[in-house]
Design an enzyme around this catalytic site. Structure first.
Site, PDB file in Angstrom:
ATOM      1  N   GLU A  53      44.540   5.034 -11.436  1.00 31.54           N
ATOM      2  CA  GLU A  53      45.219   4.286 -10.374  1.00 31.54           C
ATOM      3  C   GLU A  53      44.235   3.411  -9.601  1.00 31.54           C
ATOM      4  O   GLU A  53      44.564   2.290  -9.209  1.00 31.54           O
ATOM      5  CB  GLU A  53      45.952   5.245  -9.443  1.00 31.54           C
ATOM      6  CG  GLU A  53      47.135   5.932 -10.126  1.00 31.54           C
ATOM      7  CD  GLU A  53      47.996   6.721  -9.172  1.00 31.54           C
ATOM      8  OE1 GLU A  53      48.954   6.158  -8.623  1.00 31.54           O
ATOM      9  OE2 GLU A  53      47.704   7.907  -8.975  1.00 31.54           O
ATOM     10  N   ALA A 103      42.969  13.415  -9.477  1.00 28.75           N
ATOM     11  CA  ALA A 103      42.848  14.006  -8.146  1.00 28.75           C
ATOM     12  C   ALA A 103      42.328  15.435  -8.234  1.00 28.75           C
ATOM     13  O   ALA A 103      42.440  16.099  -9.266  1.00 28.75           O
ATOM     14  CB  ALA A 103      44.205  13.990  -7.445  1.00 28.75           C
ATOM     15  N   GLY A 121      44.620   9.705 -10.642  1.00 31.37           N
ATOM     16  CA  GLY A 121      44.131   8.876  -9.549  1.00 31.37           C
ATOM     17  C   GLY A 121      42.982   7.978  -9.946  1.00 31.37           C
ATOM     18  O   GLY A 121      42.805   6.892  -9.373  1.00 31.37           O
ATOM     19  N   GLU A 180      50.506  13.116 -14.186  1.00 34.16           N
ATOM     20  CA  GLU A 180      51.084  13.783 -13.009  1.00 34.16           C
ATOM     21  C   GLU A 180      52.403  14.486 -13.306  1.00 34.16           C
ATOM     22  O   GLU A 180      52.730  15.501 -12.684  1.00 34.16           O
ATOM     23  CB  GLU A 180      51.283  12.768 -11.880  1.00 34.16           C
ATOM     24  CG  GLU A 180      50.003  12.264 -11.228  1.00 34.16           C
ATOM     25  CD  GLU A 180      49.368  11.110 -11.959  1.00 34.16           C
ATOM     26  OE1 GLU A 180      48.389  10.542 -11.442  1.00 34.16           O
ATOM     27  OE2 GLU A 180      49.849  10.743 -13.062  1.00 34.16           O
TER      28      GLU A 180
END
Length: 701
Positions: A144, A95, A141, A164
């Site tokens: 993910e 991210a 992300g 994270e």
């Protein structure tokens, strides 16, 4: 470049099969961050290419655009979908962290997460086979999104991870729910709890990716998966065993105990939140996805995550300081193979730089070579790569490496006359354009440069012990330093993957100037009869990785004594006198870990502590901490460093100041400058003038 869809379109030798022409591909790319192409089998190839960036970051805009692109593709009834990246650096680095700091309260965070989850779920629910092709870094992300695909193909060299937790968070785009269903749940939780990256081969062994293929075979592998000729892996036995909540809770206890050793839950709540999330909601995908959103929002609103995100951004800010137009250095020469010089040489060789190492004592060089081999072993390098590292480290008993070096680093004892003698001997031998650096930890460069013919190429490069673990290098400036030499110094720090902190020359520079009052106050407490273990525990409770007494032993009591005496001469009554017994210990050779005896006895690199000691008294932490904070403010007032952010970064990466507090000045600001000043006034009345508050507390309030 590897991993470039555009290259697949242009290059017949990769035998991808007929794709849309480059012209058609360009016509079908109205999206800023994504490219779309179709092959003759009606498989949609979507590539991630964030403009004007070397890496892909999953920003809110990019994710929203991806959602619209999926709608476009789905309307055309694809036979399959392939997701990959056009960036050489990798699939996606995660991210865009810069956007996190602008998010507001839980409700706003939850709203954005719900929208992001809707896009991820759309990808996961496509009726056609979906394949993610991963190269380089696939993190956060980005991974993910890949988990939403039916299959994952990795190119050798790919590295996957969910980091994270290092930001005080857990995954927030579905990985907490999807990963434990894909692979062994305990391995999945370990990946998320540690934040570590794993290579493609290990990811395949765990079941995280379905194939590892060379770039030239990617197209054929995609054909196999999109045509349904290869089935995905079935969940293992642990997935079935841990389907019940009681079983997950039993496993969760073990995870908590292991996690708490490295990340105390009172300081770092993310691991506990992740374990609880899995225990309570891990039995059902939809329930877990919904619970993930609420848990992530709570963590992101917590000061710990906000501060760790701040630390991440500080790191990026410091990394940018290594950007320079100077060419990479090819050869480094280190003078002095002792504890610091040997470690500096080892790290340079490990990071790929040819380095020669001089010392008058052959045995000292031999010990440095052994430590280099130990470093390679600790990094789990294969035998071939270890040999290459050792080949780059050149023992030099004649000091002839000076003649060829782009950078010469002096790492001899902290004595002005010894250092100046070294400079007088080697300066005439330096090649044109070479720079000379001192690893001095405290001596002002104005004193060291006194007899140099060309001080414009003389700079301070103060490394921290142990070099292989401490990320900071203080770049010590002086008024005669040339910009070319400074640029080369910064380039070098980037080459060896370290973070520079530019500081102006002053006794103790920045870190030691701030750290010394903290260490000396610990010695005063010992003088008052407080056990060393009690003092260290007060610091550990606050969040330091080690206490001040153990830290002094690790630094070396001789170094502590040298810096303290230098600062005492400079600062006078604002610094406590150096205890006479410290001089006696150093004279007796009791210098800490390197001598196996100091404040503690050391065995196999570990201090031997008494487990029975009194708890710290209420004001003990302030007695230790406030001298450090006061010295930090004094450094800002004296403009030893340009801004408070760099000071915070230097103390976090150079001393281990608790990252979850964001740095000493950031912590002081959250506590209140007025409160700090008033408490210092009280302590000055109780304990002496060394606590007198710096004027900066009121001037900057």
């Amino acid at each position: 470049m590897k991993g470039n869809i555009g290259q697949f379109v242009r290059s017949r030798e990769l035998e991808m099969g007929p794709l849309s022409s480059p012209e058609k591909r360009a016509e079908e790319s109205p999206w800023a961050n994504w490219r779309l192409a179709w092959d003759e089998n009606r498989v949609a190839w979507i590539s991630f290419d964030r403009p004007e960036n070397k890496i892909n970051l999953l920003s809110e805009e990019a994710l929203r655009e991806f959602g619209g692109l999926l709608e476009t593709v789905q309307r055309q009834t694809p036979a399959g979908l392939v997701l990959r990246s056009e960036k050489p650096a990798g699939f996606c680095h995660g991210a865009d962290i810069n956007e996190f700091s602008s998010l507001g309260e839980d409700a706003q965070i939850i709203d954005k997460l719900n929208k992001a989850h809707a896009i991820a779920n759309r990808l996961a629910e496509l009726p056609c086979p979906t394949v993610a092709v991963l190269h380089g870094f696939c993190l956060g992300g980005g991974l993910e999104l890949a988990l939403c695909c039916d299959y994952r193909i990795a190119v050798p060299g790919a590295r996957l991870g969910l980091p994270e937790v290092l930001l005080g968070l857990h995954p927030g785009l579905g990985a907490t729910a999807r990963l434990p269903r894909l692979i062994d749940p305990v391995q999945a939780m370990t990946l998320m709890l540690t934040g570590k990256m794993i290579p493609a081969k290990e990811a395949y062994q765990q079941g995280l990716v379905d194939a590892v293929v060379e770039e030239r075979h990617v197209a054929e592998a995609v054909r196999v998966f999109t045509r349904g000729q290869r089935r995905g892996r079935e969940p293992g036995i642990k997935n079935r065993l841990l389907a019940s909540r009681p079983a997950r809770r039993l496993e969760g206890r073990l995870m908590r105990a292991k996690s708490a050793k490295k990340a105390p839950p009172e300081h770092y709540p993310a691991p506990e939140a992740l374990i609880s999330l899995w225990e309570e909601s891990g039995g059902d995908l939809a329930t877990m996805l919904e619970a993930e959103i609420a848990s992530f929002a709570r963590l992101l609103s917590d000061p710990t995550a906000r501060n760790l995100i701040r630390v991440f951004l500080l790191r990026e800010k410091m990394k940018k300081l290594t950007d320079s137009e100077q060419r990479p250095l090819r050869q480094v020469h280190v003078i002095g193979a002792g504890a610091m010089g040997g470690d500096i040489a080892a790290w340079c060789a490990y990071k790929g730089i040819r380095v020669s190492l001089y010392d008058r004592q052959p045995m000292t060089i031999a010990q440095a070579v052994k430590k280099t081999a130990d470093l390679c072993h600790s990094k789990k390098l294969p035998e071939k790569e270890t040999r290459e590292v050792l080949d780059r480290l050149i023992p030099d008993l004649r000091n002839r490496g000076v003649l060829k070096a782009d950078l010469v680093i002096e790492a001899v004892p902290e004595k002005i006359d010894i250092k100046q003698q070294v400079y007088q001997e080697i300066e005439p031998l330096l090649k044109e354009g070479a720079i000379l650096a001192s690893n001095t930890s405290a001596i002002p460069l104005e004193q060291l440069r006194e007899f140099l013919a060309d001080p414009s190429r003389f700079v301070g490069l103060h490394f921290f012990n142990p070099v292989s673990r401490m990320q900071l290098v203080e770049v010590v400036l002086h008024d005669q330093l040339g910009q070319e030499a400074l640029g080369k110094a910064r380039t070098f720090i980037g080459q060896i993957d370290r973070l520079p902190a530019p500081v102006n020359s002053s006794p103790g520079f920045l870190v030691n100037r701030i750290l010394t009052p903290y260490l000396l106050e610990a010695m005063i407490l010992m003088d008052e009869g407080v056990p060393a273990e009690t003092i260290d525990q007060a610091a550990l409770d606050f969040g330091f990785p080690v206490g001040p007494v153990e830290l002094a032993d690790r630094v070396g009591l001789d170094v502590c004594l040298s810096v303290a005496e230098l600062l005492r001469n400079h600062l006078g009554e604002t610094l406590v006198p150096v205890p006479e017994w410290l001089r006696d210990m150093v004279a007796a050779g009791e210098m800490g870990r390197k001598a196996d005896h100091g404040f503690y006895n050391w065995k196999q690199g570990k201090p031997q502590k008494d487990n029975r000691f009194p708890a710290p008294e209420r004001d003990m932490l302030d007695r230790l901490l406030l001298p450090m904070l006061n010295a930090a403010m004094a450094c800002l007032s004296a403009e030893i460093v340009d801004d408070a952010d760099l000071l915070d970064g230097a103390m976090i990466f150079g001393t281990g100041f608790p990252p979850f507090l964001g740095g000493p000045i950031h912590y002081a600001r959250s506590r209140g400058f007025k409160d700090i000043a008033e408490t210092l006034e009280v302590m000055a009345a109780n304990y002496g003038e060394r606590y007198k508050p710096d004027p900066g507390w009121t001037e900057r309030d």
